[in-house]
Scaffold this motif. Structure first.
Motif, PDB file in Angstrom:
ATOM      1  N   LEU A  79       0.812  -1.218   0.000  1.00 27.47           N
ATOM      2  CA  LEU A  79       0.000   0.000   0.000  1.00 27.47           C
ATOM      3  C   LEU A  79       0.846   1.270   0.000  1.00 27.47           C
ATOM      4  CD1 LEU A  79      -2.928  -0.960   2.414  1.00 27.47           C
ATOM      5  CD2 LEU A  79      -3.071  -0.482  -0.045  1.00 27.47           C
ATOM      6  N   VAL A 131       1.096 -12.370  -2.465  1.00 27.41           N
ATOM      7  CA  VAL A 131       2.003 -13.209  -1.673  1.00 27.41           C
ATOM      8  C   VAL A 131       1.486 -13.245  -0.245  1.00 27.41           C
ATOM      9  CG1 VAL A 131       4.346 -13.343  -0.717  1.00 27.41           C
ATOM     10  CG2 VAL A 131       4.004 -12.679  -3.106  1.00 27.41           C
ATOM     11  N   GLY A 132       1.471 -14.434   0.358  1.00 35.25           N
ATOM     12  CA  GLY A 132       1.106 -14.494   1.769  1.00 35.25           C
ATOM     13  C   GLY A 132       0.174 -15.634   2.107  1.00 35.25           C
ATOM     14  N   GLN A 133      -0.311 -15.574   3.316  1.00 30.15           N
ATOM     15  CA  GLN A 133      -1.129 -16.656   3.867  1.00 30.15           C
ATOM     16  C   GLN A 133      -2.320 -17.003   2.993  1.00 30.15           C
ATOM     17  OE1 GLN A 133      -2.387 -15.931   7.934  1.00 30.15           O
ATOM     18  NE2 GLN A 133      -4.255 -17.054   7.515  1.00 30.15           N
ATOM     19  N   GLY A 187      -2.572 -16.035  -0.106  1.00 27.28           N
ATOM     20  CA  GLY A 187      -2.112 -15.951  -1.500  1.00 27.28           C
ATOM     21  C   GLY A 187      -1.114 -17.055  -1.776  1.00 27.28           C
ATOM     22  N   GLY A 240       7.340  -0.748   0.078  1.00 28.55           N
ATOM     23  CA  GLY A 240       6.160  -0.173   0.744  1.00 28.55           C
ATOM     24  C   GLY A 240       5.218  -1.233   1.289  1.00 28.55           C
ATOM     25  N   ILE A 241       5.809  -2.296   1.848  1.00 30.28           N
ATOM     26  CA  ILE A 241       5.028  -3.383   2.476  1.00 30.28           C
ATOM     27  C   ILE A 241       5.400  -3.386   3.956  1.00 30.28           C
ATOM     28  CG2 ILE A 241       4.770  -5.905   2.636  1.00 30.28           C
ATOM     29  CD1 ILE A 241       5.235  -6.057  -0.381  1.00 30.28           C
ATOM     30  N   GLN A 274       0.780 -12.218   8.099  1.00 32.12           N
ATOM     31  CA  GLN A 274       0.166 -12.966   6.989  1.00 32.12           C
ATOM     32  C   GLN A 274       0.948 -12.791   5.698  1.00 32.12           C
ATOM     33  OE1 GLN A 274      -1.455 -10.615   8.778  1.00 32.12           O
ATOM     34  NE2 GLN A 274      -3.115 -11.626   9.882  1.00 32.12           N
ATOM     35  N   ILE A 286      12.198  -1.953   1.346  1.00 33.29           N
ATOM     36  CA  ILE A 286      12.266  -0.487   1.271  1.00 33.29           C
ATOM     37  C   ILE A 286      11.040   0.052   1.998  1.00 33.29           C
ATOM     38  CG2 ILE A 286      12.309   1.515  -0.285  1.00 33.29           C
ATOM     39  CD1 ILE A 286      13.237  -0.708  -2.443  1.00 33.29           C
ATOM     40  N   ASN A 311       9.690   3.561   4.674  1.00 29.15           N
ATOM     41  CA  ASN A 311      10.074   4.809   5.341  1.00 29.15           C
ATOM     42  C   ASN A 311       9.845   4.772   6.851  1.00 29.15           C
ATOM     43  OD1 ASN A 311       7.327   5.029   5.432  1.00 29.15           O
ATOM     44  ND2 ASN A 311       7.165   6.898   4.189  1.00 29.15           N
ATOM     45  N   PHE A 356       9.726   6.501  -3.345  1.00 30.11           N
ATOM     46  CA  PHE A 356       9.640   7.266  -4.599  1.00 30.11           C
ATOM     47  C   PHE A 356      11.008   7.828  -5.015  1.00 30.11           C
ATOM     48  CE2 PHE A 356       5.352   7.178  -2.933  1.00 30.11           C
ATOM     49  CZ  PHE A 356       4.685   6.668  -4.033  1.00 30.11           C
TER      50      PHE A 356
HETATM   51  P1  FAD Z   1       0.349  -1.567   5.009  1.00 33.51           P
HETATM   52  O1  FAD Z   1       0.326  -2.431   6.201  1.00 33.51           O
HETATM   53  O2  FAD Z   1      -0.546  -0.373   5.020  1.00 33.51           O
HETATM   54  O3  FAD Z   1       1.859  -1.105   4.808  1.00 33.51           O
HETATM   55  C1  FAD Z   1       2.270  -0.090   3.937  1.00 33.51           C
HETATM   56  C2  FAD Z   1       3.735   0.192   4.255  1.00 33.51           C
HETATM   57  O4  FAD Z   1       4.246   1.124   3.322  1.00 33.51           O
HETATM   58  C3  FAD Z   1       3.965   0.759   5.641  1.00 33.51           C
HETATM   59  O5  FAD Z   1       4.923  -0.017   6.339  1.00 33.51           O
HETATM   60  C4  FAD Z   1       4.526   2.157   5.381  1.00 33.51           C
HETATM   61  O6  FAD Z   1       5.503   2.532   6.336  1.00 33.51           O
HETATM   62  C5  FAD Z   1       5.127   1.987   4.004  1.00 33.51           C
HETATM   63  N1  FAD Z   1       5.192   3.252   3.244  1.00 33.51           N
HETATM   64  C6  FAD Z   1       4.220   4.176   3.057  1.00 33.51           C
HETATM   65  N2  FAD Z   1       4.653   5.164   2.275  1.00 33.51           N
HETATM   66  C7  FAD Z   1       5.925   4.885   1.940  1.00 33.51           C
HETATM   67  C8  FAD Z   1       6.920   5.538   1.160  1.00 33.51           C
HETATM   68  N3  FAD Z   1       6.664   6.675   0.509  1.00 33.51           N
HETATM   69  N4  FAD Z   1       8.130   4.958   1.060  1.00 33.51           N
HETATM   70  C9  FAD Z   1       8.413   3.806   1.696  1.00 33.51           C
HETATM   71  N5  FAD Z   1       7.523   3.133   2.447  1.00 33.51           N
HETATM   72  C10 FAD Z   1       6.270   3.659   2.567  1.00 33.51           C
HETATM   73  N6  FAD Z   1      -1.612  -9.808   3.591  1.00 33.51           N
HETATM   74  C11 FAD Z   1      -0.783 -10.219   2.614  1.00 33.51           C
HETATM   75  O7  FAD Z   1       0.095  -9.452   2.144  1.00 33.51           O
HETATM   76  N7  FAD Z   1      -0.922 -11.482   2.077  1.00 33.51           N
HETATM   77  C12 FAD Z   1      -1.835 -12.367   2.521  1.00 33.51           C
HETATM   78  O8  FAD Z   1      -1.914 -13.494   1.991  1.00 33.51           O
HETATM   79  C13 FAD Z   1      -2.695 -11.971   3.593  1.00 33.51           C
HETATM   80  N8  FAD Z   1      -3.611 -12.825   4.092  1.00 33.51           N
HETATM   81  C14 FAD Z   1      -4.371 -12.423   5.158  1.00 33.51           C
HETATM   82  C15 FAD Z   1      -5.235 -13.352   5.749  1.00 33.51           C
HETATM   83  C16 FAD Z   1      -5.980 -12.982   6.853  1.00 33.51           C
HETATM   84  C17 FAD Z   1      -6.891 -13.995   7.476  1.00 33.51           C
HETATM   85  C18 FAD Z   1      -5.882 -11.658   7.372  1.00 33.51           C
HETATM   86  C19 FAD Z   1      -6.680 -11.250   8.574  1.00 33.51           C
HETATM   87  C20 FAD Z   1      -5.039 -10.739   6.769  1.00 33.51           C
HETATM   88  C21 FAD Z   1      -4.281 -11.109   5.666  1.00 33.51           C
HETATM   89  N9  FAD Z   1      -3.406 -10.202   5.066  1.00 33.51           N
HETATM   90  C22 FAD Z   1      -2.568 -10.645   4.089  1.00 33.51           C
HETATM   91  C23 FAD Z   1      -3.444  -8.752   5.378  1.00 33.51           C
HETATM   92  C24 FAD Z   1      -2.333  -8.283   6.294  1.00 33.51           C
HETATM   93  O9  FAD Z   1      -2.728  -8.420   7.634  1.00 33.51           O
HETATM   94  C25 FAD Z   1      -2.018  -6.794   6.018  1.00 33.51           C
HETATM   95  O10 FAD Z   1      -3.189  -6.047   6.186  1.00 33.51           O
HETATM   96  C26 FAD Z   1      -1.451  -6.518   4.639  1.00 33.51           C
HETATM   97  O11 FAD Z   1      -0.380  -7.390   4.355  1.00 33.51           O
HETATM   98  C27 FAD Z   1      -0.971  -5.072   4.597  1.00 33.51           C
HETATM   99  O12 FAD Z   1      -0.539  -4.770   3.300  1.00 33.51           O
HETATM  100  P2  FAD Z   1       0.628  -3.694   3.072  1.00 33.51           P
HETATM  101  O13 FAD Z   1       1.857  -4.110   3.784  1.00 33.51           O
HETATM  102  O14 FAD Z   1       0.710  -3.464   1.608  1.00 33.51           O
HETATM  103  O15 FAD Z   1       0.014  -2.347   3.690  1.00 33.51           O
END
Ligand code: FAD
Length: 345
Positions: free
Chosen positions: A235, A275-277, A279, A291-292, A297, A311, A313, A332
């Protein structure tokens, strides 16, 4: 729809309460074996040695001869085969009948299959038919030294705990296992074993489902679990249009693009890129997480990658704890700089 009752047509060989052997269901479709089948033969070997029983492979399908020497090469001592035109393409009902028939006849102690689409579909049906339990999506297997029961470990409660499950009273003990979490065993060319062909006592008219058309999935993402380099976005990338930054880096590196569930739910990527639990589990040589955050999961699906670059922030982001290289900063700025640098090489 007229409901048909299909009855198993087998008589147990062992009979009574004698359940013995570790079985691996070898997934074969469209001329290819799912590699997790071989990983499970490697894992099955350890379990069979710990219990002191034989390791068997099971192949169901049509024109499966090419699979047999491979299954012996990866360690099966015995292979049960049901080869029948009705089993040419995968369908739940006929495959569940074929496997159930073998289970009732030979009474294995443990049966394993990959937690692939096929394994996740057919194993619950088999478990229901033989009236036993099933632990889905295991990431660790073992044998309890005292009871010799199968210890089946899997993430539970959304991945917040790892639960170890025992099936104390029913047989067989059944698990599906995530691809790429078990190591690939050594392949020994020319290894021999015992081959047992079994009849399939059903016809096409016994089944309610028909295959009308076969449409293969998108080739790129279908092989995510085999990719050697993965560039994954979360995200933090902010918007669909920014995915182009990651795509460009992936192109330069010859990598496959993937992402977190966050990015998939935002509609920026397809589900088969997740990718993940819930996926795909991946084990590439290099995993670049952009940005993960590194929710548990997500981590369970990628933390066994050989080399992880993250990577982010936020210096507290969980992904940095599993990363070999953590780059704390704004994606970015960092991602375009990486792309430019790799272009020069
Ligand atoms: P976020 O948690 O919002 O993280 C975004 C990151 O980007 C943050 O760390 C932030 O610091 C960073 N960021 C923001 N802006 C910048 C920038 N400009 N430069 C650098 N960094 C930046 N998730 C999975 O991925 N796969 C699964 O298979 C999966 N299965 C799930 C199963 C269950 C039953 C449940 C309850 C959840 C599951 N999830 C799964 C969801 C998981 O819990 C998270 O909600 C999800 O992984 C979050 O996605 P994210 O890391 O992209 O987003």
């Amino acid at each position: 729809n007229e409901k048909k009752t299909i009855r198993s047509q087998v008589t147990p060989v062992a009979g009574g309460d004698v359940w013995s052997g570790v079985w691996v269901i070898i997934e074969y479709s469209n001329g290819k074996v799912a590699p997790v089948s071989w990983e499970l033969l490697g894992e099955g070997r350890k379990l069979a040695d710990a219990i002191g029983c034989e390791l068997c492979g099971v192949v169901t399908g049509h024109q499966v001869d090419a699979v047999i020497p491979e299954a012996f090469a990866y360690g099966a001592e015995k292979i049960y085969v049901i080869d029948h035109p009705v089993l040419k393409d995968y369908r739940t009902e006929p495959y569940a009948e074929a496997i159930t028939g073998l289970v009732k006849k030979y009474q294995p102690e443990i049966i394993l299959m990959g937690a692939t689409s096929m394994g996740r579909d057919v194993f619950p049906a088999v478990a229901t038919k033989v009236q036993t339990g099933l632990t889905a999506d295991c990431t660790v297997l073992g044998i309890d030294p005292e009871t010799k029961l199968l210890q089946q470990t899997r993430p539970a409660f959304g991945g917040n705990i790892m639960a170890t499950i025992l099936c104390r009273t029913r047989r067989p003990q059944m698990s599906t296992v995530r691809p790429r979490v078990m190591a690939m065993p050594e392949r020994v060319e020319g290894r021999q074993g015992e081959l047992i062909h079994e009849e399939f006592g059903f016809n096409e008219s016994d089944f309610r489902t028909k295959i009308l058309e076969f449409i293969p999935s998108d080739a790129k993402s279908a092989f995510l679990d085999k990719a050697e380099i993965i560039v994954a976005v979360g995200l933090g990338i902010g918007a669909k249009r920014n995915i182009a930054l990651a795509e460009e880096l992936a192109d330069v590196l010859g990598a496959t693009l993937a992402g977190s569930r966050g990015a998939v739910e935002a509609g920026w990527l397809n589900h088969d890129q997740q990718v993940g639990q819930s996926g795909v589990t991946v084990r590439p040589k290099v995993y670049i997480a952009i940005g993960i955050s590194g929710a548990i999961q997500h981590l369970v699906g990628m933390e066994t990658s050989d080399f992880i670059i993250a990577i982010n922030n936020d210096p507290e982001a969980s992904i940095l704890r599993v990363a070999n290289y953590g780059i704390v900063g704004d994606l970015f700025q960092i991602v375009p700089a990486m792309t430019a640098e790799f272009k020069k090489r």
